[in-house]
Design an enzyme around this catalytic site. Structure first.
Site, PDB file in Angstrom:
ATOM      1  N   SER A  61       0.824  -1.215   0.000  1.00 54.71           N
ATOM      2  CA  SER A  61       0.000   0.000   0.000  1.00 54.71           C
ATOM      3  C   SER A  61       0.855   1.262   0.000  1.00 54.71           C
ATOM      4  CB  SER A  61      -0.911   0.024   1.230  1.00 54.71           C
ATOM      5  OG  SER A  61      -1.658  -1.159   1.326  1.00 54.71           O
TER       6      SER A  61
HETATM    7  N1  SAH Z   1      -1.093  -4.489   3.736  1.00 55.48           N
HETATM    8  C1  SAH Z   1      -0.328  -4.948   2.594  1.00 55.48           C
HETATM    9  C2  SAH Z   1      -1.065  -4.702   1.305  1.00 55.48           C
HETATM   10  C3  SAH Z   1      -1.727  -5.927   0.913  1.00 55.48           C
HETATM   11  S1  SAH Z   1      -2.608  -5.941  -0.607  1.00 55.48           S
HETATM   12  C4  SAH Z   1       1.026  -4.333   2.558  1.00 55.48           C
HETATM   13  O1  SAH Z   1       1.292  -3.390   3.332  1.00 55.48           O
HETATM   14  O2  SAH Z   1       1.860  -4.802   1.783  1.00 55.48           O
HETATM   15  C5  SAH Z   1      -3.963  -6.966  -0.057  1.00 55.48           C
HETATM   16  C6  SAH Z   1      -3.627  -8.384   0.262  1.00 55.48           C
HETATM   17  O3  SAH Z   1      -4.835  -9.008   0.675  1.00 55.48           O
HETATM   18  C7  SAH Z   1      -3.107  -9.202  -0.922  1.00 55.48           C
HETATM   19  O4  SAH Z   1      -1.858  -9.720  -0.615  1.00 55.48           O
HETATM   20  C8  SAH Z   1      -4.164 -10.282  -1.106  1.00 55.48           C
HETATM   21  O5  SAH Z   1      -3.629 -11.531  -1.498  1.00 55.48           O
HETATM   22  C9  SAH Z   1      -4.765 -10.360   0.291  1.00 55.48           C
HETATM   23  N2  SAH Z   1      -6.107 -10.968   0.371  1.00 55.48           N
HETATM   24  C10 SAH Z   1      -7.167 -10.813  -0.455  1.00 55.48           C
HETATM   25  N3  SAH Z   1      -8.206 -11.555  -0.030  1.00 55.48           N
HETATM   26  C11 SAH Z   1      -7.799 -12.205   1.111  1.00 55.48           C
HETATM   27  C12 SAH Z   1      -8.411 -13.130   2.011  1.00 55.48           C
HETATM   28  N4  SAH Z   1      -9.666 -13.548   1.851  1.00 55.48           N
HETATM   29  N5  SAH Z   1      -7.683 -13.578   3.065  1.00 55.48           N
HETATM   30  C13 SAH Z   1      -6.402 -13.162   3.255  1.00 55.48           C
HETATM   31  N6  SAH Z   1      -5.768 -12.301   2.421  1.00 55.48           N
HETATM   32  C14 SAH Z   1      -6.451 -11.813   1.362  1.00 55.48           C
END
Ligand code: SAH
Length: 229
Positions: A61
């Protein structure tokens, strides 16, 4: 590649100018090195205020959004936090510097394993991480409920029921809701008591979608996994 320390100071000043006031959030953002969460070829962009690709179609993010969501959680040192969407682990590491323990869930196992390696490097011992479908909340009942829940992937219509169920009375949930096509809003839900919640729309945002289930490991392309190195 060496990172100019002035870039980091500029980013923290930028976050202040953008309205981030919580000094604990700003100190955590100053302390956690963002470059170690992103692929080497992008290291020179580590302290720019932009989201960056981390492989498997996912992103780390934008720093402003990480700071904004962290501030909206109103954390204190005693909080037990659930995070859904570990991704690179950057947001997790910011949280881990500000609260008692973070429980984090990622559906892509290769991303989770890489994030765990970084947690070890940073000696963050207060993170419990699992690869699972976070839409169901934390699987072990013994850890419930949580003081705070943060989800960094967008639910199309509304937060999964498990998030509300697993929140303590007085607890706060921060997450994006909506679709890329229809628009997404960052929402803050406060569980006043039982089924009574107060809801606040905070910001227009753009997140990857919250998806159900865990992908079949055989569907990962070697090429994509190579990108993670
Ligand atoms: N907070 C992270 C950004 C993550 S992007 C950072 O700072 O890098 C969002 C993430 O949510 C992705 O990696 C995606 O794979 C995950 N995601 C999506 N649906 C999900 C679910 N049902 N359970 C766990 N993770 C999920």
């Amino acid at each position: 590649m060496t990172i100019d320390p002035a870039n980091k100071i500029r980013l923290i000043m930028h976050l202040r100018n953008m309205g981030i006031r919580d000094t604990d959030t700003l100190s955590a953002m100053e302390k956690v090195p963002r470059e170690i969460f992103i692929p080497l070829p992008l290291h020179d962009k580590a302290y720019e205020d932009t989201a960056l690709p981390i492989g498997l179609g996912q992103t780390i993010s934008q720093p402003f959004i990480v700071a904004f969501m962290t501030e909206a959680l109103e954390l204190d040192k005693s909080c037990k936090v659930l995070e859904i969407g570990t991704g690179s682990g950057y947001q997790t590491s910011i949280l881990a510097n500000m609260c008692r323990r973070v429980y984090t869930i990622e559906r892509h196992k290769p991303l989770l394993e890489r994030a765990e390696e970084v947690f070890r490097k940073l000696r963050l011992g207060n993170i419990t991480a699992i690869a699972a479908d976070g839409m169901k909340g934390w699987p072990e009942k013994s850890q419930l409920p949580f003081d705070r829940i943060i989800c960094t992937a967008a639910a199309a219509m509304k937060p999964p029921a498990a998030f509300f169920d697993q929140l303590k009375d007085g607890g706060i949930l921060v997450m994006p809701v909506g679709t890329i096509e229809g628009g997404q809003k960052l929402m803050r839900y406060k569980k006043e008591q039982g089924d009574v919640f107060s809801v606040k729309e905070l910001l227009t945002v753009r997140f990857v979608p919250l998806l159900p289930d865990v992908p079949d490991p055989s569907t990962y392309l070697l090429k994509e996994l190579g990108e993670l190195a």
